[in-house]
Design a protein around this motif. Structure first.
Motif, short mmCIF file in Angstrom:
data_model
loop_
_atom_site.label_atom_id
_atom_site.label_comp_id
_atom_site.label_asym_id
_atom_site.label_seq_id
_atom_site.Cartn_x
_atom_site.Cartn_y
_atom_site.Cartn_z
N LEU A 1 10.21 -110.02 -34.69
CA LEU A 1 9.50 -108.81 -34.26
C LEU A 1 8.19 -108.64 -35.01
O LEU A 1 7.16 -108.32 -34.42
CB LEU A 1 10.38 -107.57 -34.43
CG LEU A 1 11.51 -107.43 -33.41
CD1 LEU A 1 12.44 -106.29 -33.83
CD2 LEU A 1 10.95 -107.18 -32.02
N LEU A 2 8.21 -108.84 -36.32
CA LEU A 2 6.99 -108.71 -37.11
C LEU A 2 5.95 -109.76 -36.70
O LEU A 2 4.74 -109.46 -36.69
CB LEU A 2 7.29 -108.82 -38.59
CG LEU A 2 8.03 -107.62 -39.19
CD1 LEU A 2 8.43 -107.91 -40.64
CD2 LEU A 2 7.21 -106.35 -39.10
N ALA A 3 6.40 -110.94 -36.35
CA ALA A 3 5.47 -111.99 -35.93
C ALA A 3 4.87 -111.70 -34.56
O ALA A 3 3.69 -112.00 -34.31
CB ALA A 3 6.18 -113.34 -35.91
N THR A 53 -8.31 -104.77 -30.29
CA THR A 53 -8.61 -103.38 -29.95
C THR A 53 -7.73 -102.39 -30.70
O THR A 53 -7.78 -101.18 -30.44
CB THR A 53 -8.44 -103.14 -28.43
OG1 THR A 53 -7.07 -103.32 -28.07
CG2 THR A 53 -9.32 -104.07 -27.62
N GLY A 54 -6.88 -102.88 -31.63
CA GLY A 54 -6.03 -101.99 -32.40
C GLY A 54 -4.74 -101.59 -31.69
O GLY A 54 -4.12 -100.61 -32.04
N ALA A 74 2.18 -107.32 -28.35
CA ALA A 74 3.44 -107.59 -27.64
C ALA A 74 3.85 -106.43 -26.73
O ALA A 74 4.66 -106.62 -25.83
CB ALA A 74 4.55 -107.88 -28.63
N CYS A 75 3.31 -105.25 -26.94
CA CYS A 75 3.68 -104.06 -26.15
C CYS A 75 2.66 -103.84 -25.04
O CYS A 75 1.95 -102.85 -25.01
CB CYS A 75 3.77 -102.82 -27.05
SG CYS A 75 5.10 -102.87 -28.24
N ARG A 76 2.61 -104.75 -24.12
CA ARG A 76 1.65 -104.67 -23.02
C ARG A 76 2.29 -104.02 -21.80
O ARG A 76 3.44 -104.25 -21.49
CB ARG A 76 1.18 -106.07 -22.61
CG ARG A 76 0.37 -106.74 -23.66
CD ARG A 76 -1.07 -106.30 -23.50
NE ARG A 76 -1.85 -106.87 -24.58
CZ ARG A 76 -2.68 -106.15 -25.31
NH1 ARG A 76 -2.84 -104.88 -25.08
NH2 ARG A 76 -3.36 -106.69 -26.26
N THR A 77 1.50 -103.24 -21.10
CA THR A 77 1.94 -102.68 -19.83
C THR A 77 1.35 -103.52 -18.70
O THR A 77 0.56 -104.44 -18.95
CB THR A 77 1.47 -101.22 -19.68
OG1 THR A 77 0.04 -101.20 -19.70
CG2 THR A 77 2.02 -100.35 -20.78
N TRP A 118 -1.21 -99.84 -32.45
CA TRP A 118 -0.55 -100.56 -33.53
C TRP A 118 -0.65 -99.76 -34.82
O TRP A 118 -1.69 -99.16 -35.06
CB TRP A 118 -1.17 -101.94 -33.68
CG TRP A 118 -0.36 -102.82 -34.54
CD1 TRP A 118 0.68 -103.61 -34.15
CD2 TRP A 118 -0.49 -103.02 -35.95
NE1 TRP A 118 1.19 -104.27 -35.23
CE2 TRP A 118 0.50 -103.92 -36.35
CE3 TRP A 118 -1.34 -102.49 -36.92
CZ2 TRP A 118 0.66 -104.32 -37.66
CZ3 TRP A 118 -1.18 -102.89 -38.23
CH2 TRP A 118 -0.20 -103.80 -38.58
N PRO A 119 0.37 -99.68 -35.63
CA PRO A 119 1.66 -100.35 -35.48
C PRO A 119 2.55 -99.62 -34.47
O PRO A 119 2.64 -98.40 -34.49
CB PRO A 119 2.26 -100.31 -36.87
CG PRO A 119 1.64 -99.13 -37.53
CD PRO A 119 0.27 -98.99 -36.92
#
Length: 77
Positions: A26-28, A35-36, A40-43, A51-52
């Motif tokens: 998960l950290l990787a 863009t900050g 991995a959390c893309r819509t 982030w975070p």
């Protein structure tokens, strides 16, 4: 993460602390893009969580708990 989110995430982080392969992945994966936002959390439209993200926060806390437990095991406390 807000204080309320941190409190809610603590049980998950404590459970995940015993699964270092999970929190390491998960950290990787959940890192900041240019863009900050979390890469991995893309819509569907391409935006992502700032982030975070919450998963990065949980994994970070799991890493911290893992380190504390490891220190206690080595220190014998």
């Amino acid at each position: 993460m807000s204080n309320a989110q941190e409190a809610a995430a603590l049980p998950m982080a404590q459970m995940m602390a015993g699964m270092p392969e999970v929190w390491r992945r998960l950290l990787a994966a959940h890192v900041s893009d240019r863009t900050g936002r979390c890469s991995a959390c893309r819509t569907a439209n391409g935006s992502g969580a700032l982030w975070p993200c919450s998963l990065h926060g949980i994994a970070s806390e799991a890493r911290r708990v893992y380190g504390l437990r490891l220190g206690q095991a080595v220190g014998g406390e």
